[in-house]
Design an enzyme around this catalytic site. Structure first.
Site, PDB file in Angstrom:
ATOM      1  N   TYR A  62       0.819  -1.208   0.000  1.00 42.03           N
ATOM      2  CA  TYR A  62       0.000   0.000   0.000  1.00 42.03           C
ATOM      3  C   TYR A  62       0.856   1.263   0.000  1.00 42.03           C
ATOM      4  CZ  TYR A  62      -4.507  -2.259   0.993  1.00 42.03           C
ATOM      5  OH  TYR A  62      -5.664  -2.988   0.920  1.00 42.03           O
ATOM      6  N   ASP A  82      -1.873 -18.617   0.912  1.00 39.00           N
ATOM      7  CA  ASP A  82      -2.861 -19.368   0.131  1.00 39.00           C
ATOM      8  C   ASP A  82      -3.464 -20.491   0.966  1.00 39.00           C
ATOM      9  OD1 ASP A  82      -0.347 -20.537   0.092  1.00 39.00           O
ATOM     10  OD2 ASP A  82      -0.420 -21.157  -2.001  1.00 39.00           O
ATOM     11  N   LYS A 117       4.177 -15.341   2.607  1.00 40.52           N
ATOM     12  CA  LYS A 117       4.369 -16.090   1.362  1.00 40.52           C
ATOM     13  C   LYS A 117       5.879 -16.283   1.221  1.00 40.52           C
ATOM     14  CE  LYS A 117       2.840 -17.889  -2.516  1.00 40.52           C
ATOM     15  NZ  LYS A 117       1.956 -19.073  -2.590  1.00 40.52           N
ATOM     16  N   ASP A 164      -5.810  -7.517   4.417  1.00 42.74           N
ATOM     17  CA  ASP A 164      -6.998  -6.921   3.787  1.00 42.74           C
ATOM     18  C   ASP A 164      -7.880  -8.026   3.219  1.00 42.74           C
ATOM     19  OD1 ASP A 164      -8.679  -4.916   2.632  1.00 42.74           O
ATOM     20  OD2 ASP A 164      -7.708  -5.289   0.712  1.00 42.74           O
ATOM     21  N   ASP A 188     -11.653  -9.909   4.979  1.00 45.06           N
ATOM     22  CA  ASP A 188     -12.962  -9.928   4.312  1.00 45.06           C
ATOM     23  C   ASP A 188     -13.463 -11.368   4.220  1.00 45.06           C
ATOM     24  OD1 ASP A 188     -13.084  -7.177   3.886  1.00 45.06           O
ATOM     25  OD2 ASP A 188     -13.777  -7.395   1.815  1.00 45.06           O
TER      26      ASP A 188
HETATM   27  C1  IPM Z   1     -10.188  -1.924   4.380  1.00 52.28           C
HETATM   28  C2  IPM Z   1     -10.482  -1.350   3.019  1.00 52.28           C
HETATM   29  C3  IPM Z   1      -9.399  -0.337   2.668  1.00 52.28           C
HETATM   30  C4  IPM Z   1      -8.086  -1.095   2.651  1.00 52.28           C
HETATM   31  C5  IPM Z   1      -9.615   0.426   1.371  1.00 52.28           C
HETATM   32  C6  IPM Z   1     -10.941   1.137   1.354  1.00 52.28           C
HETATM   33  C7  IPM Z   1      -8.495   1.391   1.093  1.00 52.28           C
HETATM   34  O1  IPM Z   1     -10.603  -2.358   2.074  1.00 52.28           O
HETATM   35  O2  IPM Z   1     -10.145  -1.151   5.353  1.00 52.28           O
HETATM   36  O3  IPM Z   1     -10.003  -3.137   4.474  1.00 52.28           O
HETATM   37  O4  IPM Z   1      -7.764  -1.753   1.667  1.00 52.28           O
HETATM   38  O5  IPM Z   1      -7.362  -1.019   3.643  1.00 52.28           O
HETATM   39 MG    MG Z   2     -10.538  -4.303   2.906  1.00 53.59          MG
END
Ligand code: IPM
Ligand code: MG
Length: 364
Positions: free
Chosen positions: A141, A223, A191, A247, A251
């Site tokens: 990032y 993975d 990784k 990240d 999710d």
């Molecule tokens: C998160 C989001 C952010 C990230 C985006 C919106 C920049 O996906 O907080 O997980 O990737 O960190």
């Molecule tokens: Mg995210």
């Protein structure tokens, strides 16, 4: 206690869910005798529209002087043009960097009453209790060089995955410390079979582990970890990993619990200022309809009380109320299609439940 809390509602459903969390914090203040001073500021698309900047100076300076920051969400189709000079997400990345919030805590717990709402079999997810620690201010990032080049022959783009040992050190220390308050197991995800930065990550993690021999450490490739989150999620306690892996995996893990709308997060650094936000995004498709789930933000407010203000009883009171109303069957549209509650109804139900709790110990 007296504390200044900066509210950054942001875009999409952000304002709706932050409003409900603020009402919960007002109730906590009243019941426990605290004084919370709120200041609302712009971030993301809303800030771009008003000032041309995703993180305006006024927001920057208010946040750096606050005790804690509560954020809704940023982004939306209106600002999605890939060629745009400023993007809402830049506001979020900039505030994380500005406040030096290198550790993103994302707890994933599956409420027993929601295990059947998971895309996985209920017996696979009931009892899952994972604390993710995602490194937040390094890696792909922020690595340099980062650029796009449109040459005559072809287009080219570069992002850089860089980690310094001190960046790995501090997050891994935090992972071991947090594991000591839980089931004493850390899974470090990398990784290392491919990436140089991952080999350094693994090496430093092993070195830090020497100071925490009471905590079990395992290494997993990203993975394989992604797969094990679906097949053996109950085996995980604390998972620590670099920015982008974190990240993606968080999710994935949040989906285990049936809805992204339930999940809170805390971003912490070396001092007490923290940034708290639900892990869901701005959900533009349902923005303004009053149907978003406020629980992720309300639980983020609980984390704010715990980590930035040291108010543990107050944090638990919120978490208990949320647990109880879920057990009692309260659902927003993302959790159930049968007679879902509105955002405001869910918020008031949680506050009513808190008001029914035994009289709070008054803070001195
Ligand atoms: C998160 C989001 C952010 C990230 C985006 C919106 C920049 O996906 O907080 O997980 O990737 O960190
Ligand atoms: Mg995210």
């Amino acid at each position: 206690m007296k504390a200044t809390i900066v509210l950054l509602p942001g875009d999409g459903i952000g304002p709706e869910v932050v409003h409900e969390a603020r009402l919960v914090l007002d109730l906590v203040a009243a019941r426990y005798g605290h004084q919370f001073v709120f200041a609302e500021h712009l971030i993301g698309g809303a800030a771009i529209d008003a000032t041309g900047d995703a993180l305006p100076t006024a927001t920057r300076s208010a946040a750096s002087r606050a005790d804690a920051v509560l954020l809704g969400a940023v982004g939306g189709p209106k600002w999605d043009d890939p060629k745009a000079r400023v993007r809402p997400e830049q506001g979020l990345l900039a505030i994380r960097k500005e406040l030096r919030l290198f550790a993103n805590l994302r707890p994933v717990r599956v409420h027993p009453a929601l295990a059947h709402a998971s895309p996985l079999k209920p017996e696979k997810v009931a009892g899952v209790d994972i604390l993710f620690l995602r490194e937040l201010t390094g890696g792909l990032y922020f690595g340099w060089p980062k650029f796009r080049e449109d040459g005559q022959l072809h287009r080219r783009a570069v992002d850089t995955l860089e980690y310094r040992e001190d960046e790995i050190h501090r997050i891994v220390h935090m992972a071991f410390k947090l594991a000591r308050t839980r089931r004493k197991k850390v899974t470090s995800v990398d990784k290392a079979n491919v990436l140089e930065s991952s080999r350094l990550w693994r090496e430093v993690t092993n070195e830090v582990h020497a100071q925490y021999t009471d905590v079990a450490l395992e290494h997993q490739l990203v993975d394989s970890c992604a797969m094990r989150l679906l097949t053996h999620a109950k085996q995980f306690d604390v998972i620590v990993t670099e920015n982008m892996f974190g990240d993606i995996l968080t999710d994935e893990a949040a989906a285990l619990a049936g809805s992204l709308g339930l999940m809170p997060s805390a971003s912490l650094g070396d001092n007490h200022i923290g940034l708290y936000e639900p892990i869901h995004g701005s959900a533009p498709d349902i923005a303004g309809k009053g149907i978003a789930n406020p629980i992720g933000t309300i639980l983020s407010a609980a984390l704010l009380l715990r980590y930035s203000l040291g108010l543990h009883d107050e944090a638990e009171a919120i978490e208990r109320a949320v647990d109880e109303i879920i057990t009692g069957g309260a659902r927003t549209a993302d959790m159930s299609s049968e007679k879902p509650l509105s955002t405001a109804e869910m918020g008031s139900l949680i506050r009513e439940r808190m008001a029914e709790q035994p009289a709070a110990a008054r803070a001195s």
